[in-house]
Motif scaffolding. Structure first.
Motif, PDB file in Angstrom:
ATOM      1  N   HIS A  24      -4.459 -12.428   2.078  1.00  0.00           N
ATOM      2  CA  HIS A  24      -3.270 -12.102   2.860  1.00  0.00           C
ATOM      3  C   HIS A  24      -3.625 -11.125   3.988  1.00  0.00           C
ATOM      4  N   LYS A  25      -2.907 -11.244   5.099  1.00  0.00           N
ATOM      5  CA  LYS A  25      -3.136 -10.364   6.236  1.00  0.00           C
ATOM      6  C   LYS A  25      -2.540  -8.982   6.016  1.00  0.00           C
ATOM      7  N   THR A  26      -1.397  -8.929   5.338  1.00  0.00           N
ATOM      8  CA  THR A  26      -0.717  -7.652   5.153  1.00  0.00           C
ATOM      9  C   THR A  26      -0.412  -7.408   3.676  1.00  0.00           C
ATOM     10  N   PHE A  27      -0.265  -6.150   3.348  1.00  0.00           N
ATOM     11  CA  PHE A  27       0.104  -5.772   1.981  1.00  0.00           C
ATOM     12  C   PHE A  27       1.497  -6.280   1.645  1.00  0.00           C
ATOM     13  N   TYR A  54      -6.242  -7.023  -1.082  1.00  0.00           N
ATOM     14  CA  TYR A  54      -5.478  -8.240  -0.804  1.00  0.00           C
ATOM     15  C   TYR A  54      -6.029  -8.996   0.402  1.00  0.00           C
ATOM     16  N   ARG A  55      -7.009  -8.425   1.108  1.00  0.00           N
ATOM     17  CA  ARG A  55      -7.405  -8.928   2.424  1.00  0.00           C
ATOM     18  C   ARG A  55      -8.034 -10.318   2.395  1.00  0.00           C
ATOM     19  N   ARG A 112       7.900  -5.139   0.231  1.00  0.00           N
ATOM     20  CA  ARG A 112       7.060  -3.961   0.455  1.00  0.00           C
ATOM     21  C   ARG A 112       7.806  -2.697   0.038  1.00  0.00           C
ATOM     22  N   ARG A 114      -3.407  -1.340  -2.335  1.00  0.00           N
ATOM     23  CA  ARG A 114      -3.090  -1.078  -0.931  1.00  0.00           C
ATOM     24  C   ARG A 114      -4.190  -0.296  -0.234  1.00  0.00           C
ATOM     25  N   ASP A 115      -4.622   0.809  -0.840  1.00  0.00           N
ATOM     26  CA  ASP A 115      -5.576   1.696  -0.181  1.00  0.00           C
ATOM     27  C   ASP A 115      -6.953   1.045  -0.014  1.00  0.00           C
ATOM     28  N   ARG A 116      -7.354   0.220  -0.996  1.00  0.00           N
ATOM     29  CA  ARG A 116      -8.656  -0.449  -0.918  1.00  0.00           C
ATOM     30  C   ARG A 116      -8.560  -1.804  -0.213  1.00  0.00           C
ATOM     31  N   ARG A 117      -7.347  -2.190   0.159  1.00  0.00           N
ATOM     32  CA  ARG A 117      -7.079  -3.467   0.835  1.00  0.00           C
ATOM     33  C   ARG A 117      -7.685  -4.634   0.063  1.00  0.00           C
ATOM     34  N   TYR A 175       1.295  -9.909   0.678  1.00  0.00           N
ATOM     35  CA  TYR A 175       0.651  -9.995  -0.630  1.00  0.00           C
ATOM     36  C   TYR A 175       1.626  -9.678  -1.756  1.00  0.00           C
TER      37      TYR A 175
END
Length: 323
Positions: free
Chosen positions: A90-93, A86-87, A105, A81-84, A96
């Protein structure tokens, strides 16, 4: 003339006597008329081999991995999440987590918060032990699942330690269930109970602290819509939340100012319910949800009015800027 077909007689076997008994019954001198419940059955004993020293070491290592599974999952999710990371897909955590792990979530937030609790417990009580020894197999009793610590996620680290120790004691020195932990917290709250200082319609500021559901909302204003014994339900720019009273800070607005903020909140809520609301419009609502004053500027009023006209919402509202 053909002879009539004659019926063949069916032969009936003669009753068996002792001479026709199976060999195994004859040898053991057990007759068929004996009561089976009185028969003696010999069972060959199976020797259970002791674990070798290496097997004992492997078992301990694997048990520790199982015990720490939720902790490892929570730490991994935190980094994702913190390092993103998943980007790229996916647009959002949230999307993902749903696609990759099959959970919401909220479930990810539970695991992340539980990992933080586990880390707090090990930091406070086991600073002199290496991480691999911080298990129920060592000298300390520590959580083995996310559900056991979920009730403690909103407590301060020192409070978490005190609650956990009391729960372990109540569980007779074993790992307590989440229900036991919750019971301990409720008893502590009952002893330290103070009246809820907030009232309906009051405007407060959010203090996110350690609540993962309030991540990114620290400092936002909200309006109290329900007053409970230890918590309040509040309305924010992006929805309703139930928070403990220590996650709120009174803004001490006048009654007229609270009414003014209620009008702004109602306008934002009507827009938020529109499924076609674009990101630019949401960005404006987020800005309005972070106001540090009980009114809109002329520009903010114009922006809000433009969005309302665009989506056909609240078109007849009177301007509420600069009041």
């Amino acid at each position: 003339m053909p002879k009539p077909i004659s019926k063949r007689k069916k032969t009936t076997p003669a009753a068996s006597d002792d001479s026709t008994l199976p060999n195994d019954l004859a040898e053991k001198d057990i007759s068929p008329q004996e009561n089976p419940a009185l028969a003696t059955i010999d069972v060959t004993a199976v020797e259970i081999p002791e674990l070798t020293e290496q097997e004992q070491s492997d078992r301990l290592h694997l048990e520790r991995r199982v015990e720490r599974a939720f902790f490892e999952a929570g730490k991994a999710l935190t980094e994702l999440r913190d390092r993103r990371l998943y980007r790229s897909t996916h647009k959002t955590f949230e999307d993902y987590c749903r696609d990759r792990f099959g959970h919401s979530r909220q479930k990810s937030n539970y695991l992340i918060a539980a990992a933080n609790v586990y880390e707090n417990l090990t930091t406070i009580c086991c600073q002199n032990l290496p991480p691999e020894d911080l298990t129920t197999n060592g000298s300390q009793i520590l959580p083995t699942s996310e559900g056991q610590v979920r009730p403690m996620t909103k407590l301060e680290p020192q409070e978490q330690w005190q609650v956990w120790q009391a729960a372990v004691q109540q569980a007779d020195g074993k790992v307590p269930t989440g229900r036991v932990v919750k019971d301990v917290i409720e008893r502590i709250l009952e002893r330290t109970k103070a009246p809820n200082p907030y009232h309906l319609g009051e405007v407060c500021q959010i203090l996110a602290k350690d609540n993962p559901e309030l991540r990114g909302k620290g400092g936002c204003w909200c309006i109290v819509s329900h007053v409970g014994e230890f918590s309040c339900t509040v309305t924010m720019w992006d929805g309703e939340y139930t928070v403990r009273i220590d996650h709120l800070k009174p803004l001490n607005y006048l009654e007229s100012e609270c009414q003014q903020m209620q009008l702004i909140s109602d306008r934002i809520s009507r827009l938020r319910e529109n499924e076609k609301l674009e990101e630019a419009a949401r960005a404006v609502l987020k800005h309005l949800g972070e106001l540090k004053r009980p009114y809109l500027t002329a520009v903010e009023e114009k922006l809000l009015s433009v969005i309302e006209r665009e989506y056909g919402v609240n078109e007849g509202n009177e301007p509420i800027a600069n009041l």
